[in-house]
Design a protein around this motif. Structure first.
Motif, PDB file in Angstrom:
ATOM      1  N   LEU A  88       4.021  55.765 -18.015  1.00  0.00           N
ATOM      2  CA  LEU A  88       5.380  55.759 -18.748  1.00  0.00           C
ATOM      3  C   LEU A  88       5.203  55.822 -20.219  1.00  0.00           C
ATOM      4  O   LEU A  88       5.894  56.408 -20.941  1.00  0.00           O
ATOM      5  N   ALA A  92       7.352  58.321 -22.688  1.00  0.00           N
ATOM      6  CA  ALA A  92       7.748  57.775 -24.035  1.00  0.00           C
ATOM      7  C   ALA A  92       7.413  59.008 -25.047  1.00  0.00           C
ATOM      8  O   ALA A  92       8.182  59.046 -25.924  1.00  0.00           O
ATOM      9  N   HIS A 103      15.835  58.231 -22.890  1.00  0.00           N
ATOM     10  CA  HIS A 103      14.497  57.578 -22.811  1.00  0.00           C
ATOM     11  C   HIS A 103      14.594  56.501 -21.260  1.00  0.00           C
ATOM     12  O   HIS A 103      13.707  56.645 -20.687  1.00  0.00           O
ATOM     13  N   LEU A 107      12.229  56.805 -17.886  1.00  0.00           N
ATOM     14  CA  LEU A 107      11.277  55.631 -17.447  1.00  0.00           C
ATOM     15  C   LEU A 107      11.760  55.365 -15.900  1.00  0.00           C
ATOM     16  O   LEU A 107      11.048  55.230 -15.240  1.00  0.00           O
ATOM     17  N   LEU A 135       5.641  46.622 -19.615  1.00  0.00           N
ATOM     18  CA  LEU A 135       7.012  47.049 -19.778  1.00  0.00           C
ATOM     19  C   LEU A 135       7.591  46.582 -21.045  1.00  0.00           C
ATOM     20  O   LEU A 135       8.286  46.991 -21.724  1.00  0.00           O
TER      21      LEU A 135
END
Length: 223
Positions: A88, A92, A103, A107, A135
Motif C-alpha cells: 500500500l 501511495a 488514491h 488502495l 491503515l
C-alpha cells in the motif's frame, strides 16, 4: 540469506534478485503453505484461538520447519501485515508521483488483489499492533497532506482525518467482503446519504425539543 524481517521469506539464498536452487524453491513453497494455512484458520476461529500447533496440523509440517521460518505466531502475523502495508505504501508513492490517480480507489484495488489475506488479518491484533493500525497511519497521513493547503486549525484536520479513516476503512471492508469493485462516487453517495439522514434527525430533534419543553412547562422564559 535474506533478511527475514524484510523479505517475508526465511532461509532463502538470493542471487541477482532471484531465488535460486532447489532448496530455495522448497523454502518458498513451505512458507506459502504456512501462510495459506494461517489464513484458512483465521477464517475458522479468532486470532487468539489459533495456535502454532493448529498451523502445523493444517500445513502438515513439523514444529522445527515452522520455527525455521517464524519465531512464533505473532511473527507470522506481523510479517504478513507488514507485507500488505509495504504494498500500500508503494501505491501511495506512485500516487505522489502521479496525482492524476485516485488514491483511495488505488488502495482498494490493491487490497482486492489480496482479498482473502486482508480479510483474515483485518481484526488481528498483536503486541505491535494490527493491520488497521497500519491503515490508520497511511490514510490519516494522506488526509493531512490533502488538508494542508487549506490552512485550517491542525486540531480540526486531526479530527477530520480520523473521521476519514473510519469512513474509508468501513467502505474498504464492505468492498472486500462483497468482492466487488470500489468507486469513489459510490463512497460519496453513501456519505451524502448518511449526512442527509443525520440532517433530518437534527431537524426533527430541533422541532420536538421545544415542543416537549412547552408541554412540561420547562421552556426557557426571558428574564
Amino acid at each position: 540469506m535474506t533478511d527475514r524481517s524484510n523479505s517475508g521469506y526465511a532461509d532463502a539464498t538470493v542471487t541477482s534478485g532471484r531465488f535460486t536452487g532447489r532448496k530455495d524453491l522448497r523454502v518458498l513453497k513451505t512458507d506459502r503453505l504456512i501462510r495459506e494455512s494461517f489464513i484458512t484458520l483465521l477464517g475458522e476461529k479468532s486470532y487468539e484461538r489459533v495456535t502454532v500447533q493448529d498451523i502445523l496440523d493444517h500445513a502438515m509440517i513439523n514444529r522445527k520447519t515452522f520455527y525455521n521460518h517464524y519465531r512464533d505466531k505473532d511473527d507470522l502475523a506481523v510479517r504478513m501485515m507488514d507485507g500488505l502495508a509495504d504494498q500500500l505504501i508503494a501505491g501511495a508513492e506512485r500516487f505522489r508521483q502521479d496525482p492524476t490517480q485516485e488514491h483511495f480507489t488505488m488502495l482498494c484495488n490493491a487490497l482486492l488483489g489480496r482479498r482473502n489475506e486482508v480479510l483474515a488479518l483485518w481484526e488481528v491484533h498483536t503486541s505491535v499492533g494490527g493491520f488497521r493500525d497500519r491503515l490508520f497511519d497511511l490514510l490519516v497521513g494522506f488526509y493531512k497532506r490533502l488538508a494542508m493547503p487549506t490552512g485550517q486549525d491542525p486540531a480540526d484536520t486531526e479530527r477530520q482525518a480520523v473521521i476519514y479513516f473510519n469512513l474509508a476503512t468501513a467502505q474498504m471492508h464492505m468492498v472486500l467482503q462483497s468482492g466487488g469493485e470500489f468507486t469513489v462516487p459510490e463512497l460519496m453517495r453513501d456519505v451524502q446519504a448518511v449526512f442527509r439522514v443525520l440532517q433530518s434527525q437534527t431537524r426533527l430533534f430541533e422541532m420536538t425539543v421545544p415542543a416537549a419543553q412547552t408541554a412540561t412547562g420547562t421552556e426557557e422564559r426571558p428574564e
